[in-house]
Design a protein around this motif. Structure first.
Motif, short mmCIF file in Angstrom:
data_model
loop_
_atom_site.label_atom_id
_atom_site.label_comp_id
_atom_site.label_asym_id
_atom_site.label_seq_id
_atom_site.Cartn_x
_atom_site.Cartn_y
_atom_site.Cartn_z
N MET A 160 0.86 -1.18 0.00
CA MET A 160 0.00 0.00 0.00
C MET A 160 0.90 1.24 0.00
O MET A 160 1.53 1.55 1.01
CB MET A 160 -0.92 0.00 1.22
N VAL A 161 0.96 1.93 -1.13
CA VAL A 161 1.85 3.08 -1.28
C VAL A 161 1.02 4.36 -1.18
O VAL A 161 0.03 4.52 -1.89
CB VAL A 161 2.59 3.03 -2.64
N SER A 196 4.30 -4.52 -10.12
CA SER A 196 3.13 -3.80 -9.63
C SER A 196 1.98 -4.76 -9.32
O SER A 196 0.86 -4.32 -9.04
CB SER A 196 2.67 -2.77 -10.67
N ALA A 197 2.25 -6.06 -9.33
CA ALA A 197 1.19 -7.06 -9.21
C ALA A 197 0.41 -6.95 -7.90
O ALA A 197 -0.78 -7.27 -7.86
CB ALA A 197 1.79 -8.46 -9.34
N HIS A 198 1.09 -6.50 -6.84
CA HIS A 198 0.43 -6.43 -5.53
C HIS A 198 0.35 -5.00 -5.00
O HIS A 198 0.07 -4.80 -3.82
CB HIS A 198 1.18 -7.32 -4.53
N THR A 199 0.59 -4.01 -5.87
CA THR A 199 0.60 -2.62 -5.43
C THR A 199 -0.79 -2.01 -5.45
O THR A 199 -1.51 -2.11 -6.44
CB THR A 199 1.53 -1.77 -6.32
N TRP A 200 -1.15 -1.41 -4.33
CA TRP A 200 -2.35 -0.58 -4.20
C TRP A 200 -1.89 0.83 -3.85
O TRP A 200 -0.84 1.02 -3.22
CB TRP A 200 -3.25 -1.08 -3.08
N LEU A 201 -2.67 1.82 -4.26
CA LEU A 201 -2.39 3.20 -3.89
C LEU A 201 -3.34 3.66 -2.79
O LEU A 201 -4.49 3.22 -2.73
CB LEU A 201 -2.52 4.12 -5.11
N LYS A 202 -2.83 4.52 -1.94
CA LYS A 202 -3.63 5.17 -0.89
C LYS A 202 -3.53 6.67 -1.17
O LYS A 202 -2.47 7.27 -1.04
CB LYS A 202 -3.07 4.83 0.48
N LEU A 203 -4.65 7.26 -1.60
CA LEU A 203 -4.63 8.62 -2.13
C LEU A 203 -5.62 9.53 -1.41
O LEU A 203 -6.66 9.06 -0.92
CB LEU A 203 -4.97 8.61 -3.63
N PRO A 204 -5.35 10.83 -1.39
CA PRO A 204 -6.29 11.78 -0.81
C PRO A 204 -7.46 12.05 -1.75
O PRO A 204 -7.36 11.86 -2.96
CB PRO A 204 -5.45 13.04 -0.62
N THR A 217 -3.92 2.60 -13.24
CA THR A 217 -4.76 1.40 -13.35
C THR A 217 -4.69 0.57 -12.07
O THR A 217 -5.29 -0.50 -11.99
CB THR A 217 -4.28 0.52 -14.52
N LEU A 218 -3.94 1.05 -11.07
CA LEU A 218 -3.80 0.31 -9.82
C LEU A 218 -5.04 0.49 -8.94
O LEU A 218 -5.64 1.56 -8.93
CB LEU A 218 -2.57 0.79 -9.06
N PRO A 219 -5.42 -0.54 -8.20
CA PRO A 219 -6.53 -0.38 -7.27
C PRO A 219 -6.17 0.66 -6.21
O PRO A 219 -5.03 0.71 -5.74
CB PRO A 219 -6.71 -1.77 -6.65
N THR A 220 -7.14 1.48 -5.85
CA THR A 220 -6.87 2.63 -5.00
C THR A 220 -7.84 2.68 -3.82
O THR A 220 -9.04 2.46 -3.98
CB THR A 220 -6.99 3.93 -5.82
N LEU A 221 -7.29 3.01 -2.67
CA LEU A 221 -8.07 3.28 -1.47
C LEU A 221 -7.88 4.75 -1.12
O LEU A 221 -6.77 5.29 -1.24
CB LEU A 221 -7.62 2.40 -0.31
N PRO A 245 -14.58 3.81 -10.79
CA PRO A 245 -14.25 2.37 -10.86
C PRO A 245 -12.94 2.00 -10.17
O PRO A 245 -12.84 0.94 -9.56
CB PRO A 245 -14.18 2.10 -12.36
N ALA A 246 -11.91 2.84 -10.27
CA ALA A 246 -10.61 2.49 -9.70
C ALA A 246 -10.57 2.61 -8.19
O ALA A 246 -9.67 2.08 -7.54
CB ALA A 246 -9.51 3.36 -10.32
N VAL A 247 -11.53 3.31 -7.61
CA VAL A 247 -11.57 3.50 -6.16
C VAL A 247 -12.22 2.28 -5.54
O VAL A 247 -13.40 2.01 -5.74
CB VAL A 247 -12.32 4.79 -5.78
N ARG A 248 -11.44 1.55 -4.75
CA ARG A 248 -11.89 0.27 -4.21
C ARG A 248 -12.24 0.34 -2.73
O ARG A 248 -12.54 -0.69 -2.12
CB ARG A 248 -10.83 -0.80 -4.42
N GLY A 249 -12.17 1.54 -2.13
CA GLY A 249 -12.57 1.64 -0.73
C GLY A 249 -11.87 2.77 -0.01
O GLY A 249 -11.35 3.70 -0.63
N LEU A 250 -11.86 2.68 1.32
CA LEU A 250 -11.35 3.75 2.17
C LEU A 250 -10.36 3.19 3.18
O LEU A 250 -10.50 2.07 3.68
CB LEU A 250 -12.49 4.41 2.93
N VAL A 251 -9.35 4.01 3.50
CA VAL A 251 -8.47 3.78 4.66
C VAL A 251 -8.57 5.03 5.51
O VAL A 251 -8.00 6.07 5.17
CB VAL A 251 -7.01 3.54 4.24
#
Length: 284
Positions: A160-161, A196-204, A217-221, A245-251
């Motif tokens: 989770m980057v 990038s196979a297991h990389t997710w992004l954590k974005l504001p 194209t990475l899944p994003t929280l 679509p790319a936003v997969r949830g919240l942290v």
């Protein structure tokens, strides 16, 4: 009885990283290890560990909450309390960039290593990756983050980057939250590591989020940050963002753990409904 912790990690009941809806709601609690104890201008809001653990236990007990993000001290406590069974656990890896320090942008990896996460059956690792073009500490941060992404991918664990373009203003580090700066940070973060196979992004949550999310194209929280304004405004922003679509949830940490009215369960339930909708009871 230190061995109790290793024994408890070995016995923990695990679950798949994501459920059938492919979405995640993760409660964040790694702020204190970086010396960031404030919420809504109250500088020591997170100072009481017993109070924080109680709030986390309430949050993790609610349907639709998938798991928690924390440093080893937090996760070990929650583990011993039995709060991590059938939840995902994400270990926070770099907490060395202490809030307000002269070396804040040299985000050293001072907590979990990828091999620790794998050995304990922890589901992934998170790294704060602030990018300041005027600060040479950024080079070491990028190198360490890239190494962590590679090692997590080798272990089959989520990386989770959490990237930001950042600047120094006086004695403060400020993250640039305009769309173009966020897009640039996404591109830099996405290229870290050998896979990038297991990389997710954590974005504001930023303005023009549809254009921002087209940068990856990475899944994003999406992260919550230090909450400002009325909670209803925050929930509305999250709800709109979760339609992409790319936003997969919240942290989210402080916005859920320290709501203005003190009702952690109610705040968490609203977030769970936004993330999982009518399927939330089966997504916990």
């Amino acid at each position: 009885e230190p061995q109790r912790i290793a024994d408890a990690w070995a016995r923990r009941q695990r679950r798949p990283l994501v459920g059938t809806d492919g979405r995640l709601l993760v409660v964040a609690a790694d702020h204190p290890a970086r010396g960031a104890l404030g919420v809504r201008g109250e500088g020591a809001a997170m100072a009481s560990r017993s109070d924080l653990l109680e709030r986390l236990a309430v949050a993790l007990s609610r349907p639709g909450v998938d798991g928690v993000l924390g440093t080893p001290d937090i996760l070990d406590d929650l583990l011993l309390l039995g709060a991590l069974d059938d939840k995902i656990a994400i270990g926070s890896m770099n907490r060395g960039g202490l809030q307000g320090a002269s070396f804040e942008l040299d985000d050293r990896f001072t907590a979990y290593r990828a091999r620790d996460l794998a050995a304990n059956g922890i589901d992934g690792g998170k790294m704060l990756t602030r990018i300041c073009l005027e600060d040479p500490g950024t080079a070491a941060t990028l190198e360490a983050s890239a190494k962590a992404v590679t090692e997590l991918a080798e272990a089959g664990l989520m990386a989770m980057v959490e990237p930001f373009l950042s600047v120094r203003r006086g004695d403060r580090v400020v993250n640039l939250l305009d769309p173009d700066s966020t897009i640039k940070s996404i591109h830099i973060a996405s290229g870290l590591g050998a896979s990038s196979a297991h990389t997710w992004l954590k974005l504001p949550v930023v303005d023009d989020l549809e254009r921002v999310m087209d940068a990856t194209t990475l899944p994003t929280l999406l992260l919550g940050g230090d909450p400002q304004g009325h909670p209803s405004e925050t929930y509305a922003l999250w709800g709109k963002a979760l339609e992409l679509p790319a936003v997969r949830g919240l942290v989210v940490g402080r916005a859920l753990l320290y709501p203005p009215d003190g009702d952690v369960a109610a705040a968490v339930d609203i977030a769970a409904e936004l993330v999982h909708g009518s399927a939330r009871d089966g997504a916990a």
